[in-house]
Motif scaffolding. Structure first.
Motif, mmCIF file in Angstrom:
data_model
loop_
_atom_site.group_PDB
_atom_site.id
_atom_site.type_symbol
_atom_site.label_atom_id
_atom_site.label_comp_id
_atom_site.label_asym_id
_atom_site.label_seq_id
_atom_site.Cartn_x
_atom_site.Cartn_y
_atom_site.Cartn_z
ATOM 1 N N PHE A 83 8.847 -6.483 9.510
ATOM 2 C CA PHE A 83 9.127 -6.101 8.130
ATOM 3 C C PHE A 83 8.110 -5.116 7.561
ATOM 4 O O PHE A 83 8.372 -4.459 6.558
ATOM 5 C CB PHE A 83 9.252 -7.325 7.208
ATOM 6 N N LEU A 84 6.931 -4.976 8.202
ATOM 7 C CA LEU A 84 5.864 -4.148 7.658
ATOM 8 C C LEU A 84 5.038 -3.530 8.772
ATOM 9 O O LEU A 84 4.732 -4.194 9.765
ATOM 10 C CB LEU A 84 4.949 -5.010 6.770
ATOM 11 N N GLY A 85 4.681 -2.268 8.598
ATOM 12 C CA GLY A 85 3.778 -1.592 9.516
ATOM 13 C C GLY A 85 2.700 -0.865 8.733
ATOM 14 O O GLY A 85 2.925 -0.414 7.608
ATOM 15 N N LEU A 86 1.504 -0.768 9.326
ATOM 16 C CA LEU A 86 0.381 -0.055 8.709
ATOM 17 C C LEU A 86 0.039 1.164 9.546
ATOM 18 O O LEU A 86 0.209 1.164 10.762
ATOM 19 C CB LEU A 86 -0.867 -0.945 8.638
ATOM 20 N N HIS A 87 -0.514 2.189 8.886
ATOM 21 C CA HIS A 87 -0.955 3.386 9.594
ATOM 22 C C HIS A 87 -2.027 4.066 8.752
ATOM 23 O O HIS A 87 -1.867 4.198 7.540
ATOM 24 C CB HIS A 87 0.223 4.337 9.811
ATOM 25 N N CYS A 88 -3.123 4.479 9.386
ATOM 26 C CA CYS A 88 -4.196 5.182 8.681
ATOM 27 C C CYS A 88 -3.956 6.681 8.687
ATOM 28 O O CYS A 88 -3.617 7.259 9.726
ATOM 29 C CB CYS A 88 -5.542 4.931 9.361
ATOM 30 N N TYR A 89 -4.150 7.273 7.548
ATOM 31 C CA TYR A 89 -4.157 8.730 7.394
ATOM 32 C C TYR A 89 -5.508 9.117 6.812
ATOM 33 O O TYR A 89 -6.278 8.250 6.376
ATOM 34 C CB TYR A 89 -3.015 9.182 6.484
ATOM 35 N N THR A 90 -5.798 10.386 6.776
ATOM 36 C CA THR A 90 -7.100 10.850 6.319
ATOM 37 C C THR A 90 -7.466 10.291 4.949
ATOM 38 O O THR A 90 -8.569 9.793 4.750
ATOM 39 C CB THR A 90 -7.142 12.392 6.274
ATOM 40 N N ARG A 91 -6.549 10.315 4.008
ATOM 41 C CA ARG A 91 -6.868 9.957 2.630
ATOM 42 C C ARG A 91 -6.281 8.624 2.163
ATOM 43 O O ARG A 91 -6.532 8.214 1.028
ATOM 44 C CB ARG A 91 -6.398 11.065 1.692
ATOM 45 N N TYR A 92 -5.498 7.962 3.006
ATOM 46 C CA TYR A 92 -4.870 6.717 2.551
ATOM 47 C C TYR A 92 -4.413 5.868 3.734
ATOM 48 O O TYR A 92 -4.355 6.317 4.862
ATOM 49 C CB TYR A 92 -3.688 6.998 1.620
ATOM 50 N N ILE A 93 -4.063 4.624 3.402
ATOM 51 C CA ILE A 93 -3.400 3.713 4.339
ATOM 52 C C ILE A 93 -1.937 3.669 3.918
ATOM 53 O O ILE A 93 -1.631 3.436 2.746
ATOM 54 C CB ILE A 93 -3.991 2.290 4.280
ATOM 55 N N LYS A 94 -1.057 3.905 4.871
ATOM 56 C CA LYS A 94 0.380 3.850 4.581
ATOM 57 C C LYS A 94 0.907 2.490 5.016
ATOM 58 O O LYS A 94 0.717 2.072 6.150
ATOM 59 C CB LYS A 94 1.131 4.948 5.320
ATOM 60 N N MET A 95 1.573 1.807 4.088
ATOM 61 C CA MET A 95 2.252 0.554 4.391
ATOM 62 C C MET A 95 3.748 0.843 4.350
ATOM 63 O O MET A 95 4.264 1.271 3.318
ATOM 64 C CB MET A 95 1.862 -0.512 3.377
ATOM 65 N N ALA A 96 4.402 0.637 5.477
ATOM 66 C CA ALA A 96 5.833 0.918 5.598
ATOM 67 C C ALA A 96 6.604 -0.397 5.547
ATOM 68 O O ALA A 96 6.465 -1.237 6.436
ATOM 69 C CB ALA A 96 6.121 1.638 6.911
ATOM 70 N N PHE A 97 7.395 -0.559 4.508
ATOM 71 C CA PHE A 97 8.301 -1.704 4.408
ATOM 72 C C PHE A 97 9.634 -1.222 4.969
ATOM 73 O O PHE A 97 10.306 -0.392 4.355
ATOM 74 C CB PHE A 97 8.437 -2.160 2.955
ATOM 75 N N PHE A 98 10.000 -1.732 6.134
ATOM 76 C CA PHE A 98 11.145 -1.193 6.869
ATOM 77 C C PHE A 98 12.478 -1.385 6.147
ATOM 78 O O PHE A 98 13.401 -0.615 6.347
ATOM 79 C CB PHE A 98 11.181 -1.765 8.288
ATOM 80 N N HIS A 99 12.576 -2.407 5.300
ATOM 81 C CA HIS A 99 13.757 -2.585 4.449
ATOM 82 C C HIS A 99 13.308 -2.594 2.986
ATOM 83 O O HIS A 99 13.795 -3.377 2.164
ATOM 84 C CB HIS A 99 14.521 -3.856 4.828
ATOM 85 N N GLY A 100 12.400 -1.684 2.677
ATOM 86 C CA GLY A 100 11.793 -1.606 1.353
ATOM 87 C C GLY A 100 12.742 -1.197 0.242
ATOM 88 O O GLY A 100 12.465 -1.447 -0.924
ATOM 89 N N ALA A 101 13.873 -0.584 0.583
ATOM 90 C CA ALA A 101 14.837 -0.189 -0.450
ATOM 91 C C ALA A 101 15.459 -1.408 -1.125
ATOM 92 O O ALA A 101 16.046 -1.293 -2.196
ATOM 93 C CB ALA A 101 15.928 0.697 0.148
ATOM 94 N N ALA A 102 15.293 -2.589 -0.521
ATOM 95 C CA ALA A 102 15.845 -3.821 -1.097
ATOM 96 C C ALA A 102 14.805 -4.588 -1.908
ATOM 97 O O ALA A 102 15.118 -5.658 -2.435
ATOM 98 C CB ALA A 102 16.387 -4.710 0.025
#
Length: 147
Positions: A83-102
């Motif tokens: 349901f959730l994935g994390l990823h580091c970018y230069t200026r932020y941490i991205k949290m991806a909610f795979f069914h986040g539109a709900a």
């Protein structure tokens, strides 16, 4: 003259390599250990933020399933997918909610995938723990992403 032993020969391990944007390169693996290795390798302020994110998820969902795949920690429910994935970018941490539109309220950042929504945490921001754990609770109740 004999060759000088390498650090590996002496039992030392190299720290994980940081990929473009500062995302740690961690071998794929299931369970808490690879996720903790990823968090420990997160650069700078992101490390403590990663610890907080992981702690909040586990507090909300003690039975959460964890893995590192594609150099990103994933969180899921056994038999439901991720349901959730994390990823580091230069200026932020991205949290991806795979069914986040709900989710309510909707995570603020859109994706090319109509179902996925993102939340970006920047260094100068304080994570809204109540909102984040609400998203985690809601997302964990939905069918997850199965690669």
């Amino acid at each position: 003259m004999p060759a000088k032993p390498s650090g590996k020969a002496q039992g030392k391990t190299e720290p994980p390599r940081l990929l473009s944007g500062g995302n740690p390169q961690i071998p794929k693996g299931d369970g808490d250990a690879p996720v903790q290795a990823y968090i420990a390798a997160m650069p700078g302020w992101k490390r403590e933020a990663g610890r907080l994110i992981d702690r909040l998820i586990v507090r909300e969902l003690p039975e959460v399933r964890k893995a590192v795949k594609w150099n990103s920690p994933l969180y899921g429910i056994e038999g439901q997918g991720w349901f959730l994935g994390l990823h580091c970018y230069t200026r932020y941490i991205k949290m991806a909610f795979f069914h986040g539109a709900a989710l309510e309220p909707l995570p603020p950042v859109a994706s090319k995938d109509a179902n996925t929504r993102y939340f970006h945490l920047h260094e100068d921001e304080v994570l809204d723990e109540a909102r984040f754990t609400s998203w985690v609770r809601q997302a964990s109740a939905l069918p997850g992403w199965v690669p």
